[in-house]
Design a protein around this motif. Structure first.
Motif, PDB file in Angstrom:
ATOM      1  N   ALA A  18      28.048 -32.983  -7.274  1.00 37.77           N
ATOM      2  CA  ALA A  18      27.872 -31.663  -6.667  1.00 37.77           C
ATOM      3  C   ALA A  18      26.800 -30.871  -7.409  1.00 37.77           C
ATOM      4  CB  ALA A  18      29.197 -30.897  -6.669  1.00 37.77           C
ATOM      5  N   LEU A  19      26.773 -30.988  -8.737  1.00 32.80           N
ATOM      6  CA  LEU A  19      25.737 -30.305  -9.522  1.00 32.80           C
ATOM      7  C   LEU A  19      24.354 -30.888  -9.244  1.00 32.80           C
ATOM      8  CD1 LEU A  19      27.556 -29.832 -12.953  1.00 32.80           C
ATOM      9  CD2 LEU A  19      26.671 -28.011 -11.484  1.00 32.80           C
ATOM     10  N   ILE A  20      24.274 -32.211  -9.079  1.00 26.81           N
ATOM     11  CA  ILE A  20      22.985 -32.845  -8.762  1.00 26.81           C
ATOM     12  C   ILE A  20      22.482 -32.351  -7.400  1.00 26.81           C
ATOM     13  CG2 ILE A  20      21.855 -35.028  -8.220  1.00 26.81           C
ATOM     14  CD1 ILE A  20      23.679 -36.349 -10.302  1.00 26.81           C
ATOM     15  N   VAL A  21      23.363 -32.331  -6.414  1.00 23.70           N
ATOM     16  CA  VAL A  21      22.982 -31.842  -5.080  1.00 23.70           C
ATOM     17  C   VAL A  21      22.583 -30.369  -5.145  1.00 23.70           C
ATOM     18  CG1 VAL A  21      23.842 -31.372  -2.747  1.00 23.70           C
ATOM     19  CG2 VAL A  21      24.398 -33.538  -3.871  1.00 23.70           C
ATOM     20  N   ALA A  22      23.330 -29.586  -5.927  1.00 26.85           N
ATOM     21  CA  ALA A  22      23.010 -28.163  -6.072  1.00 26.85           C
ATOM     22  C   ALA A  22      21.622 -27.987  -6.682  1.00 26.85           C
ATOM     23  CB  ALA A  22      24.063 -27.467  -6.937  1.00 26.85           C
ATOM     24  N   GLY A  23      21.296 -28.799  -7.688  1.00 28.94           N
ATOM     25  CA  GLY A  23      19.977 -28.727  -8.303  1.00 28.94           C
ATOM     26  C   GLY A  23      18.877 -29.035  -7.313  1.00 28.94           C
ATOM     27  N   TYR A  24      19.111 -30.031  -6.458  1.00 33.22           N
ATOM     28  CA  TYR A  24      18.100 -30.390  -5.452  1.00 33.22           C
ATOM     29  C   TYR A  24      17.865 -29.235  -4.477  1.00 33.22           C
ATOM     30  CZ  TYR A  24      15.985 -32.432  -1.332  1.00 33.22           C
ATOM     31  OH  TYR A  24      15.162 -32.668  -0.264  1.00 33.22           O
ATOM     32  N   PHE A  25      18.942 -28.640  -3.971  1.00 39.98           N
ATOM     33  CA  PHE A  25      18.776 -27.578  -2.983  1.00 39.98           C
ATOM     34  C   PHE A  25      18.241 -26.290  -3.604  1.00 39.98           C
ATOM     35  CE2 PHE A  25      21.572 -30.260  -0.355  1.00 39.98           C
ATOM     36  CZ  PHE A  25      20.825 -30.250   0.809  1.00 39.98           C
ATOM     37  N   LEU A  26      18.577 -26.045  -4.865  1.00 40.22           N
ATOM     38  CA  LEU A  26      17.983 -24.892  -5.547  1.00 40.22           C
ATOM     39  C   LEU A  26      16.473 -25.065  -5.667  1.00 40.22           C
ATOM     40  CD1 LEU A  26      20.585 -24.211  -8.381  1.00 40.22           C
ATOM     41  CD2 LEU A  26      20.068 -22.703  -6.452  1.00 40.22           C
ATOM     42  N   LYS A  27      16.040 -26.298  -5.989  1.00 38.34           N
ATOM     43  CA  LYS A  27      14.602 -26.560  -6.098  1.00 38.34           C
ATOM     44  C   LYS A  27      13.924 -26.431  -4.731  1.00 38.34           C
ATOM     45  CE  LYS A  27      10.709 -28.017  -7.923  1.00 38.34           C
ATOM     46  NZ  LYS A  27      10.547 -29.424  -8.324  1.00 38.34           N
ATOM     47  N   VAL A  28      14.569 -26.951  -3.683  1.00 38.66           N
ATOM     48  CA  VAL A  28      14.006 -26.851  -2.339  1.00 38.66           C
ATOM     49  C   VAL A  28      13.846 -25.389  -1.918  1.00 38.66           C
ATOM     50  CG1 VAL A  28      14.490 -27.292   0.110  1.00 38.66           C
ATOM     51  CG2 VAL A  28      14.794 -29.115  -1.569  1.00 38.66           C
ATOM     52  N   ARG A  29      14.838 -24.566  -2.286  1.00 36.18           N
ATOM     53  CA  ARG A  29      14.800 -23.145  -1.940  1.00 36.18           C
ATOM     54  C   ARG A  29      13.941 -22.342  -2.908  1.00 36.18           C
ATOM     55  NH1 ARG A  29      15.961 -21.871   2.958  1.00 36.18           N
ATOM     56  NH2 ARG A  29      16.544 -19.777   2.273  1.00 36.18           N
ATOM     57  N   GLN A  30      13.345 -23.042  -3.873  1.00 35.59           N
ATOM     58  CA  GLN A  30      12.473 -22.414  -4.874  1.00 35.59           C
ATOM     59  C   GLN A  30      13.182 -21.296  -5.632  1.00 35.59           C
ATOM     60  OE1 GLN A  30       8.963 -21.423  -2.496  1.00 35.59           O
ATOM     61  NE2 GLN A  30       7.976 -23.275  -3.264  1.00 35.59           N
ATOM     62  N   PHE A  31      14.443 -21.566  -5.965  1.00 33.00           N
ATOM     63  CA  PHE A  31      15.230 -20.630  -6.767  1.00 33.00           C
ATOM     64  C   PHE A  31      15.617 -21.292  -8.086  1.00 33.00           C
ATOM     65  CE2 PHE A  31      19.193 -18.844  -8.330  1.00 33.00           C
ATOM     66  CZ  PHE A  31      18.931 -17.479  -8.267  1.00 33.00           C
ATOM     67  N   PRO A  32      15.459 -20.648  -9.213  1.00 30.38           N
ATOM     68  CA  PRO A  32      14.889 -19.311  -9.403  1.00 30.38           C
ATOM     69  C   PRO A  32      13.364 -19.294  -9.438  1.00 30.38           C
ATOM     70  CG  PRO A  32      15.654 -20.159 -11.487  1.00 30.38           C
ATOM     71  CD  PRO A  32      15.992 -21.209 -10.480  1.00 30.38           C
ATOM     72  N   GLY A  33      12.727 -20.421  -9.147  1.00 26.67           N
ATOM     73  CA  GLY A  33      11.267 -20.525  -9.133  1.00 26.67           C
ATOM     74  C   GLY A  33      10.837 -21.848  -9.731  1.00 26.67           C
ATOM     75  N   ASP A  34       9.677 -22.341  -9.298  1.00 29.72           N
ATOM     76  CA  ASP A  34       9.212 -23.646  -9.761  1.00 29.72           C
ATOM     77  C   ASP A  34       8.955 -23.688 -11.263  1.00 29.72           C
ATOM     78  OD1 ASP A  34       9.379 -24.695  -7.231  1.00 29.72           O
ATOM     79  OD2 ASP A  34       7.277 -24.329  -6.741  1.00 29.72           O
ATOM     80  N   VAL A  35       8.639 -22.556 -11.844  1.00 27.46           N
ATOM     81  CA  VAL A  35       8.370 -22.518 -13.284  1.00 27.46           C
ATOM     82  C   VAL A  35       9.646 -22.776 -14.092  1.00 27.46           C
ATOM     83  CG1 VAL A  35       7.545 -21.059 -15.187  1.00 27.46           C
ATOM     84  CG2 VAL A  35       6.449 -20.933 -12.953  1.00 27.46           C
ATOM     85  N   PHE A  36      10.807 -22.464 -13.501  1.00 28.96           N
ATOM     86  CA  PHE A  36      12.077 -22.570 -14.226  1.00 28.96           C
ATOM     87  C   PHE A  36      12.422 -24.000 -14.606  1.00 28.96           C
ATOM     88  CE2 PHE A  36      16.628 -23.545 -13.901  1.00 28.96           C
ATOM     89  CZ  PHE A  36      17.141 -22.758 -14.920  1.00 28.96           C
TER      90      PHE A  36
END
Length: 304
Positions: free
Chosen positions: A13-31
């Motif tokens: 679930a954490l791996i999937v969450a990380g993927y969707f956070l990156k897709v949504r550009q949250f908190p940003g690509d620099v993070f």
């Protein structure tokens, strides 16, 4: 079965969450690059150091676990060498197949071991990492530079600069010297350790690249079968023949059933390998591991 699913679903679930956070550009690509570096150089080494500094390192089962882990890794590399001689892969692709078949995701492995076996299991896994990480780095560099002899610096530098190896060695040295973690040091290390695995799993998800899965189905599936089916089968057979205790046997099988680590992409790109294929291998294996790891963990119930 319920214990296995309870241990696995939060991890993926954490791996999937990380993927969707990156897709949504949250908190940003620099993070994400910064988070990965913070974890790799600070938080994860703290976890490894703490668990190894507290572990009993002189048990016969631990010695057997380390020996079998090295044996399985060498057997896997020998199989890959035979395949390379037959198919005549160039180094750019042979390095991808070697890492796809042998390299493992330490964040994922320690998260699963910690959920199933707690601190004693984490200590055993950390000790095994001390042996396997240097060896898999050497095999990876040798494979990626196939066709020309790698320099000593190319072989040694990834090992001596690896913070995970350094943390494991330091933790083992602190343990054997009888060093006591007082004056709040133990509390600090516990707090750093607690943040490491969740952040690491989010970063694993953020590193996935589904677009790379288009094309090259045959090598992708062959590498997945080697890593997620054949290597854990070799590990389970070795553990059974050696009469390894159930917990040590489970940890051995888990680490050889893990998908390839995202760090393989960095090394592949650095040494001129096929980085797109490497990204596809990592993405496919991580997705398939949600199923294959469940099967292997469930099958361990019938091991003894």
């Amino acid at each position: 079965m319920s214990n296995v699913l309870t241990a696995l679903w939060p991890v993926f679930a954490l791996i999937v969450a990380g993927y969707f956070l990156k897709v949504r550009q949250f908190p940003g690509d620099v993070f994400w690059p910064g988070a990965e570096r913070l974890n790799y150089f600070c938080l994860f080494p703290a976890l490894l150091f703490y668990n190894l500094s507290q572990a009993p390192l002189t048990t016969a089962a631990l010695q057997s676990l380390g020996g079998l882990a090295l044996l399985c890794m060498v057997v896997g590399f020998c199989l890959l060498l035979c395949a390379q001689r037959y198919y005549r892969w160039p180094g750019q692709r042979f390095g991808v197949f070697t890492q796809g078949g042998l390299r493992f995701n330490t964040y994922l492995g320690l998260a699963i071991v910690g959920a199933l076996y707690g601190a004693p299991g984490l200590a055993l896994a950390a000790m095994m990492l001390t042996l396997l990480v240097p060896l898999v780095n050497v095999f990876s560099v040798v494979s990626l530079t196939a066709g020309h002899r790698p320099s000593v610096l190319q072989l040694v530098l990834p090992i001596v600069k690896n913070p995970l190896i350094l943390a494991c060695l330091a933790g083992a040295a602190a343990n054997l010297s009888g060093l006591t973690l007082g004056q709040g040091v133990e509390v600090l290390l516990k707090q750093l350790s607690a943040t490491s695995l969740p952040l690491g799993l989010l970063c694993v998800g953020a590193a996935l690249q589904p677009k790379t899965l288009l094309g090259e189905a045959k090598p992708l599936m062959a590498t997945a079968v080697l890593k997620l089916v054949m290597m854990p089968a070799v590990a389970m057979g070795a553990a059974w023949l050696a009469g390894l205790p159930s917990q040590e046997a489970a940890i051995l099988v888990i680490f050889f059933a893990l998908p390839c680590a995202p760090t393989a992409y960095v090394l592949t790109k650095e040494l001129g390998g096929d980085s797109r294929l490497m990204a596809a291998v990592i993405t496919l294996q991580t997705a398939l591991a949600a199923v294959t790891l469940t099967v292997w963990l469930y099958s361990l119930r019938y091991f003894q």
